[in-house]
Design an enzyme around this catalytic site. Structure first.
Site, PDB file in Angstrom:
ATOM      1  N   ARG A 192      27.518  31.750 125.823  1.00  0.00           N
ATOM      2  CA  ARG A 192      28.347  30.757 124.638  1.00  0.00           C
ATOM      3  C   ARG A 192      28.981  31.821 123.868  1.00  0.00           C
ATOM      4  O   ARG A 192      29.950  31.714 123.159  1.00  0.00           O
ATOM      5  CB  ARG A 192      27.876  29.889 123.926  1.00  0.00           C
ATOM      6  N   ASP A 224      14.596  22.009 132.411  1.00  0.00           N
ATOM      7  CA  ASP A 224      14.890  23.557 132.847  1.00  0.00           C
ATOM      8  C   ASP A 224      13.174  24.203 133.721  1.00  0.00           C
ATOM      9  O   ASP A 224      13.324  25.383 134.984  1.00  0.00           O
ATOM     10  CB  ASP A 224      15.862  24.471 132.107  1.00  0.00           C
TER      11      ASP A 224
END
Length: 464
Positions: free
Chosen positions: A51, A340
């Site tokens: 990002r 995750d």
């Protein structure tokens, strides 16, 4: 290629390990037993690194990034923006300078953008590229090309985007320019930070308001970083909105250590007698701390020291010592906060007393591999009883015995998190653990084997 239909997305298939010697990958061989001790810092957060490049590239001014993850996934994002004309210096020991081109400053790359194994790159870029004035093709490796993309392409099409996929709803993606995008109010059927982020990035280029409502909290790095770049958002619990047409102002970004990478060491030090690790500068974003919450619920001894804020993210050092673990039913509200980290948590579950039950985790079946099926396969190969469920797994732990796992060979199926999780299993194994197909570890954790060996894991990386 034809536009995808609205059929239900299939689970990612479990690939068959290659038998052709010419296609062999590096493998890990991990000696049984050992302890983990000392201080270490795992690489920078992958989600934030992606990002930082994306927003820095479309901001006004120069964004200085420190702690950038120099793994294959984040480097794929960086290469894509270089191909679109953004001047980027580095990376050099985690430092990157991004000379922002502004919202309208990206240029036609003139070639397909290769995303490698990075689903984050492909899904987030599909939103950002939907607002550009040029056509782009996004490609991926064999694993990424099997992963479902309808979850992001369908709401983008509802915003007016023109995106083509294969007939199966997979990559390559072809994103064509349109006259304009329009904001939508979208209620996500499945919690996904990648879908949310993709729509918000498209919303920067859309007329009107774009709102995303999520059924459960997901990581909010995009929202935090947009705010840090000076872009106004409206946030209420479970919902985020923005209006198109604003500007982003470049800022310095310090990327914290990745809690997803720290998870392997949190589990390893929790299960190996005599261990004590201090993991430095780990990002503790509230939408990412499910792994800590779950391990603590199982009885783990994890302390938080020096809690502070760096940039827009909370950061702290984590001290972890071994503790007797117990099996639990994983709370539903923690599933999206640890999505995750479940491969590592499954290793902890095998070392716990009693059963651990995970449900509501269908998302695990469409990651780099079907992580439920692949982890169950590997656990079974190492002597653990594991029952695959449609949306989760049941693992029968073997408690405090020193040889929880037998030695043996497991296949990672080209999934970095599978490979690193089974490396930690050797700490409680009766024989060596051999892990095949480990090349993709570099997508998120370059230097994993060397760092783990320095902490006390008896790991050797063998060349292909």
């Amino acid at each position: 290629m034809t536009p995808s239909s609205r059929a239900t997305e299939p689970a990612a298939p479990v690939s068959t390990p290659a038998s052709n010697p010419a296609s062999r990958q590096p493998r890990f061989v991990v000696a049984p037993g050992g302890t983990l001790r000392g201080q270490l810092r795992v690489p920078g957060d992958k989600s934030i690194s992606h990002r930082a490049i994306m927003l820095g590239a479309i901001a006004d001014g120069v964004t200085e990034i420190s702690g950038f993850l120099e793994g294959a996934d984040a480097l794929a994002t960086l290469a894509a923006f270089r191909a679109m004309g953004v001047v980027i210096d580095g990376p050099d020991r985690g430092r990157v300078r991004v000379m922002g081109a502004g919202l309208e400053g990206l240029r036609d790359p003139g070639l397909a953008l290769a995303m490698g194994n990075s689903g984050t790159s492909m899904r987030l870029l599909s939103g950002l590229l939907s607002g550009q004035r040029f056509a782009t093709t996004l490609t991926g490796d064999a694993s990424l090309s099997r992963r479902p993309m309808r979850r992001v392409t369908e709401p983008l099409r509802a915003m007016g985007a023109e995106i083509e996929t294969t007939s199966a709803g997979t990559a390559p993606l072809v994103v064509r320019p349109v006259a304009n995008l329009h904001g939508i109010h979208y209620r996500m059927p499945v919690a996904s930070a990648q879908v949310k982020s993709s729509l918000l990035l498209a919303g920067l280029y859309a007329t009107g308001e774009t709102c995303v409502t999520e059924p459960a909290p997901t990581r909010d790095h995009t929202e935090r970083m947009l705010t840090a770049f000076g872009y106004p958002l409206e946030r209420t619990p479970g919902r985020v909105c923005l209006h198109g047409g604003g500007r982003l102002r470049a800022i310095p970004i310090a990327v914290p250590a990745d809690i997803s990478s720290a998870a392997f060491f949190l589990v390893g030090a929790s299960i190996a007698p005599g261990s004590e690790l201090l993991l430095q500068g780990v990002g503790l974003n509230p939408t990412r701390i499910g792994v800590i919450n779950i391990l603590r619920a199982m009885g783990a001894d994890i302390g938080v020291e020096g809690l502070r804020e760096e940039g827009a993210e909370p950061v702290a050092d984590l001290r972890v010592r071994p503790a007797p673990l117990r099996g639990i039913e994983i709370p539903a509200d923690q599933v999206p906060l640890a999505i995750d980290e479940f491969p590592a948590l499954f290793i902890a579950a095998a070392c716990a007393e009693g059963e651990t039950l995970l449900t509501g985790a269908e998302e695990l079946r469409v990651k780099e591999s079907d992580r439920i099926a692949v982890m169950a396969e590997g656990l079974t190969a190492l002597g653990i009883r594991a029952e695959v469920l449609p949306d989760g797994i049941r693992i029968v732990g073997r408690g405090q015995r020193p040889d929880v796992f037998t030695g043996g060979r497991v296949h990672s199926h080209d999934d970095h998190r599978i490979a690193m999780s089974f490396a930690m299993a050797a700490l409680r194994a009766s024989g060596p653990v051999e892990i095949e197909d480990c090349a993709n570890v570099d997508t998120s954790f370059p230097g994993f084997a060397a760092l783990a060996a320095g902490a006390g894991l008896g790991i050797v990386e063998e060349a292909a």
